[in-house]
Design an enzyme around this catalytic site. Structure first.
Site, PDB file in Angstrom:
ATOM      1  CE  LYS A 177      -1.965   2.985   1.932  1.00 39.05           C
ATOM      2  NZ  LYS A 177      -1.718   4.402   1.523  1.00 39.05           N
ATOM      3  N   GLY A 229       6.536   5.367   8.087  1.00 45.70           N
ATOM      4  CA  GLY A 229       5.783   6.615   7.985  1.00 45.70           C
ATOM      5  C   GLY A 229       5.932   7.417   9.260  1.00 45.70           C
ATOM      6  CB  SER A 230       4.013  10.262  10.490  1.00 50.03           C
ATOM      7  OG  SER A 230       2.713   9.706  10.465  1.00 50.03           O
ATOM      8  CB  THR A 231       6.046   9.224  15.378  1.00 45.85           C
ATOM      9  OG1 THR A 231       7.416   9.022  14.990  1.00 45.85           O
ATOM     10  CG2 THR A 231       5.861   8.735  16.803  1.00 45.85           C
ATOM     11  N   GLY A 234       2.064   5.633  13.151  1.00 53.52           N
ATOM     12  CA  GLY A 234       2.605   4.422  13.775  1.00 53.52           C
ATOM     13  C   GLY A 234       1.856   4.075  15.066  1.00 53.52           C
ATOM     14  CD  GLU A 251      12.369   0.594  10.354  1.00 54.26           C
ATOM     15  OE1 GLU A 251      13.015   1.550  10.819  1.00 54.26           O
ATOM     16  OE2 GLU A 251      12.649  -0.586  10.594  1.00 54.26           O
ATOM     17  CB  CYS A 285      13.376   8.711   8.320  1.00 51.70           C
ATOM     18  SG  CYS A 285      14.263   7.410   7.450  1.00 51.70           S
TER      19      CYS A 285
END
Ligand code: NAD
Length: 482
Positions: A177, A229-231, A234, A251, A285
């Site tokens: 995705k 992706g973003s925290t 996450g 990650e 990142c």
């Protein structure tokens, strides 16, 4: 360019069941590049069912490891055969310069497939030295099952490869995705997997937005989510995954410190930090973002890096001279601008940059390389992930304060140290909380080196043998030998 892409489910290219589509845009011009299918919950159900079915299909389950290896190797060959087309697609959809697309994204994607092709025949269990008489115990490494691979927009092809190659090497089936901002190279990669000969349902690809991602992470028949992706997202995934306790690797973001010690070679540090901070316009990142410079060298470092940053050619990724391409989306350019404005408002000194680029580039999401000096640890620009071409220079007087200041963040993805002093380098490498520490170098990546972070930078590690662990379950088999 006017592409039209569909979903890959069970080996067939199909529209979204709802008929929904969305456009993807060239970040250098704001013009549409093409239209892709917008997957919804019904498409997620279909892709998950196809992946579940494929998991036990003898065409995949009974494929011997050496044959799996050949399929992965074929994907690497196909990536290279289509290198020019794929690099252009990545540059047009994501914005990164063609040079970065070729030398980082494409090269790394092909190398990761070759590296994991090698692993297919080396995923071994072991005999365990149990102390129970007349008993044998051995372990098997089995695929986790149906894996949802959800990726961000900064290095779409490369990060998809980081997940796809080890997942397939271990015998899993997958649903890719990609991020809604940059779907095109991932769809291309899925097409190469079909061409390489993976059986139907082993590789599925759903273009779509957060709703498709959410449906995958909540799905009761998905066994694992591998997310980059973003925290913030996450954390949502951890909650969504709790329904069936699916395996999760994350990650996430970073706020990497780079220490420039008193004895550092300043010219080498300027060159290395410039690239470490500004590769892909800072949309990395692991980008070096907090520069802790010895107070005796801070003026020299600041002057040199600001002069070098302001001289970098800005332009569309397709122009051969471009170093600083556009940011991936208008929303992201707004985010970078907001944080730069916060830096100014909180009293950091703007040395260069600080604004969007106008003139003939005003149609794209261009932001000038920006250097702040006099940054304090508590300023927003020293704390929040900017993910853009923004360097914050702090200074220090005493090396003993460095570890605590570098660690004063929730993130822990990468860190860097510039010094000739071995004692300082190794002591800091040991005391900074980060998944990767680079000494006198850029944030390099290699399939053989684990990648991931401490704290809010995520869970687990990608690449290396670690990814094999992440994409397998360990089963113990006990045998009574009488
Ligand atoms: P994002 O979290 O907004 O989106 C990432 C992906 O998640 C996209 O595919 C998106 O559609 C999907 N998504 C969004 N909401 C979801 C939800 N609720 N459930 C499931 N999926 C959902 O991240 P982004 O803005 O695309 O990427 C930038 C971030 O990625 C930065 O924070 C960056 O640091 C991080 N990143 C980390 C690494 C690493 O290796 N640690 C590498 C690259 C990027």
């Amino acid at each position: 360019m006017d592409v039209r892409e569909q979903l890959l489910i069970d080996g067939r290219w199909v529209p979204a069941r709802s008929g929904a589509e969305f456009k993807t845009y060239d970040p250098a011009t704001g013009e549409p590049l093409g239209t892709v299918a917008d997957a919804g919950a019904a498409d997620v159900d279909a892709a998950v069912a196809a992946a579940r079915q494929a998991l036990t299909d003898p065409a995949w389950k009974a494929l011997v490891p050496a044959a799996r290896a050949r399929l992965l190797w074929k994907v690497a060959d196909l990536i290279e055969q289509h290198a020019d087309e794929l690099a252009e697609l990545e540059t047009r959809d994501q914005g990164q310069s063609l040079g970065v697309a070729k030398t980082v994204s494409l090269t790394m994607a092909a190398e990761v497939f070759r590296y994991y092709a090698g692993w297919c025949t080396k995923i071994e269990g072991k005999n365990s030295a149990v102390s129970i008489p007349n008993t044998m115990h051995y372990t098997r490494r089995e695929p986790v099952g149906v894996c949802a691979l959800i990726t961000p927009w900064n290095f779409p092809l490369m990060i998809a490869a980081w997940k796809l190659a080890p997942a397939l090497a271990c015998g899993n089936t997958v649903i890719l995705k990609p991020a809604e901002q940059t779907p095109l190279s991932t769809v291309f990669l899925a097409r190469l997997c079909v061409e390489a000969g993976f059986p139907p349902g082993v590789v599925n690809c759903l273009t779509g937005g957060p709703e498709a991602g959410k449906a995958l992470t909540e799905h009761a028949d998905v066994d694992k989510v591998s997310f980059t992706g973003s925290t913030a997202v996450g954390k949502q995934i951890v909650v969504a995954a709790s329904g069936n306790l699916k395996r999760v690797t994350l990650e996430l973001g970073g706020k990497a410190p780079s220490v420039i010690a008193r004895d550092a070679d300043i010219d080498a540090a300027v060159a290395g930090n410039l690239q470490g901070a500004l590769l892909n316009s800072g949309q990395v990142c692991a980008a070096y973002t907090r520069f802790f410079v010895d107070s005796k060298r801070v003026d020299e470092f600041t002057d040199k890096i600001a002069a070098a940053a302001s001289a970098l050619p800005i332009g569309p990724g397709m122009s051969p001279e471009t170093v600083i391409g556009p940011l991936a989306s208008p929303e992201h350019a707004d985010h970078v601008e907001r944080l730069v404005n916060a830096g100014v408002a909180e009293g950091a000194q703007l040395v260069t940059g600080g604004s969007r680029v106008g003139g003939e580039l005003s149609g794209g999401n261009f932001f000038a390389p920006t250097v702040f000096s006099g940054v304090r640890d508590d300023m927003t620009i020293a704390r929040e992930e900017i993910f853009g071409p923004v360097l914050s220079i702090l200074s220090y007087d005493d090396a003993d304060e460095l570890a605590a200041r570098a660690n004063d963040t929730d993130y822990g993805l990468a860190a860097c140290i510039w010094t000739k002093d071995l004692e300082l380098a190794h002591n800091l490498a040991a005391s900074i909380h980060a998944g990767s520490v680079f000494v006198n170098m850029l944030p390099f990546l290699d399939p053989a080196a684990p990648w991931g972070g401490f704290g809010s930078s995520g869970w687990g590690r990608e690449m290396s043998s670690n990814a094999i662990d992440e994409f397998t379950e360990t089963k113990g088999v006990w045998v009574n030998l009488g």
